[in-house]
Scaffold this motif. Sequence first.
Motif, PDB file in Angstrom:
ATOM      1  N   LEU A  29       0.832  -1.202   0.000  1.00  0.00           N
ATOM      2  CA  LEU A  29       0.000   0.000   0.000  1.00  0.00           C
ATOM      3  C   LEU A  29       0.867   1.253   0.000  1.00  0.00           C
ATOM      4  N   ARG A  30       1.929   1.258   0.800  1.00  0.00           N
ATOM      5  CA  ARG A  30       2.838   2.416   0.814  1.00  0.00           C
ATOM      6  C   ARG A  30       3.439   2.646  -0.575  1.00  0.00           C
ATOM      7  N   THR A  31       3.817   1.575  -1.239  1.00  0.00           N
ATOM      8  CA  THR A  31       4.378   1.690  -2.588  1.00  0.00           C
ATOM      9  C   THR A  31       3.332   2.208  -3.570  1.00  0.00           C
ATOM     10  N   LEU A  32       2.126   1.662  -3.504  1.00  0.00           N
ATOM     11  CA  LEU A  32       1.060   2.109  -4.399  1.00  0.00           C
ATOM     12  C   LEU A  32       0.709   3.576  -4.169  1.00  0.00           C
ATOM     13  N   GLU A  33       0.696   4.002  -2.916  1.00  0.00           N
ATOM     14  CA  GLU A  33       0.385   5.398  -2.608  1.00  0.00           C
ATOM     15  C   GLU A  33       1.430   6.332  -3.212  1.00  0.00           C
ATOM     16  N   PHE A  34       2.662   5.886  -3.283  1.00  0.00           N
ATOM     17  CA  PHE A  34       3.717   6.675  -3.913  1.00  0.00           C
ATOM     18  C   PHE A  34       3.372   6.946  -5.380  1.00  0.00           C
ATOM     19  N   PHE A  35       2.680   6.011  -6.024  1.00  0.00           N
ATOM     20  CA  PHE A  35       2.298   6.153  -7.428  1.00  0.00           C
ATOM     21  C   PHE A  35       0.884   6.695  -7.608  1.00  0.00           C
ATOM     22  N   GLY A  36       0.282   7.214  -6.546  1.00  0.00           N
ATOM     23  CA  GLY A  36      -1.004   7.885  -6.654  1.00  0.00           C
ATOM     24  C   GLY A  36      -2.233   7.047  -6.363  1.00  0.00           C
ATOM     25  N   PHE A  55      -7.698   2.262  -5.365  1.00  0.00           N
ATOM     26  CA  PHE A  55      -8.112   2.924  -6.598  1.00  0.00           C
ATOM     27  C   PHE A  55      -6.960   3.726  -7.165  1.00  0.00           C
ATOM     28  N   ASP A  56      -6.865   3.764  -8.506  1.00  0.00           N
ATOM     29  CA  ASP A  56      -5.827   4.577  -9.133  1.00  0.00           C
ATOM     30  C   ASP A  56      -6.163   6.051  -8.956  1.00  0.00           C
ATOM     31  N   ARG A  57      -5.218   6.904  -9.335  1.00  0.00           N
ATOM     32  CA  ARG A  57      -5.391   8.341  -9.069  1.00  0.00           C
ATOM     33  C   ARG A  57      -6.614   8.940  -9.761  1.00  0.00           C
ATOM     34  N   GLU A  58      -7.032   8.382 -10.889  1.00  0.00           N
ATOM     35  CA  GLU A  58      -8.224   8.882 -11.578  1.00  0.00           C
ATOM     36  C   GLU A  58      -9.511   8.269 -11.034  1.00  0.00           C
ATOM     37  N   GLY A  59      -9.382   7.212 -10.238  1.00  0.00           N
ATOM     38  CA  GLY A  59     -10.558   6.540  -9.699  1.00  0.00           C
ATOM     39  C   GLY A  59     -11.271   5.666 -10.708  1.00  0.00           C
ATOM     40  N   LYS A  60     -10.592   5.351 -11.814  1.00  0.00           N
ATOM     41  CA  LYS A  60     -11.212   4.551 -12.867  1.00  0.00           C
ATOM     42  C   LYS A  60     -10.928   3.067 -12.728  1.00  0.00           C
ATOM     43  N   THR A  70       0.436  -8.940  -2.994  1.00  0.00           N
ATOM     44  CA  THR A  70       0.290  -8.852  -4.444  1.00  0.00           C
ATOM     45  C   THR A  70      -0.985  -8.105  -4.797  1.00  0.00           C
ATOM     46  N   LEU A  71      -0.972  -7.523  -5.971  1.00  0.00           N
ATOM     47  CA  LEU A  71      -2.092  -6.724  -6.449  1.00  0.00           C
ATOM     48  C   LEU A  71      -2.919  -7.567  -7.409  1.00  0.00           C
ATOM     49  N   ASP A  72      -4.209  -7.676  -7.141  1.00  0.00           N
ATOM     50  CA  ASP A  72      -5.130  -8.431  -7.995  1.00  0.00           C
ATOM     51  C   ASP A  72      -6.047  -7.431  -8.689  1.00  0.00           C
ATOM     52  N   GLU A  73      -5.791  -7.211  -9.984  1.00  0.00           N
ATOM     53  CA  GLU A  73      -6.584  -6.241 -10.740  1.00  0.00           C
ATOM     54  C   GLU A  73      -7.861  -6.857 -11.321  1.00  0.00           C
ATOM     55  N   SER A  74      -8.076  -8.136 -11.086  1.00  0.00           N
ATOM     56  CA  SER A  74      -9.305  -8.817 -11.501  1.00  0.00           C
ATOM     57  C   SER A  74      -9.858  -9.586 -10.303  1.00  0.00           C
ATOM     58  N   PRO A  75     -10.378  -8.860  -9.304  1.00  0.00           N
ATOM     59  CA  PRO A  75     -10.765  -9.508  -8.051  1.00  0.00           C
ATOM     60  C   PRO A  75     -11.999 -10.394  -8.133  1.00  0.00           C
TER      61      PRO A  75
END
Length: 81
Positions: A29-36, A55-60, A70-75
Amino acid sequence: MSPRERRGPPVDDPQVLREGLTPAQLEALRTLEFFGWTLGFVRRPIFQDPVPVVFDREGKRHAVLRGDGTLDESPGFRLRD
């Protein structure tokens, strides 16, 4: 809240949202927050580990942080509008 609504009021405190997350999830989460990316909410299914949704910085786009970080983009679930 409707009779079928089980969600409580939204949690505004980021520290409360992080409670119960694994060290690997917190590090990711800390790493992801660095990227918005932002922590939107945490599902807390009964008798299961918490499921943080980011959520990504655009919220899309949204993704789930698994217990191992790990990040699961297809939950496998849709978000309500």
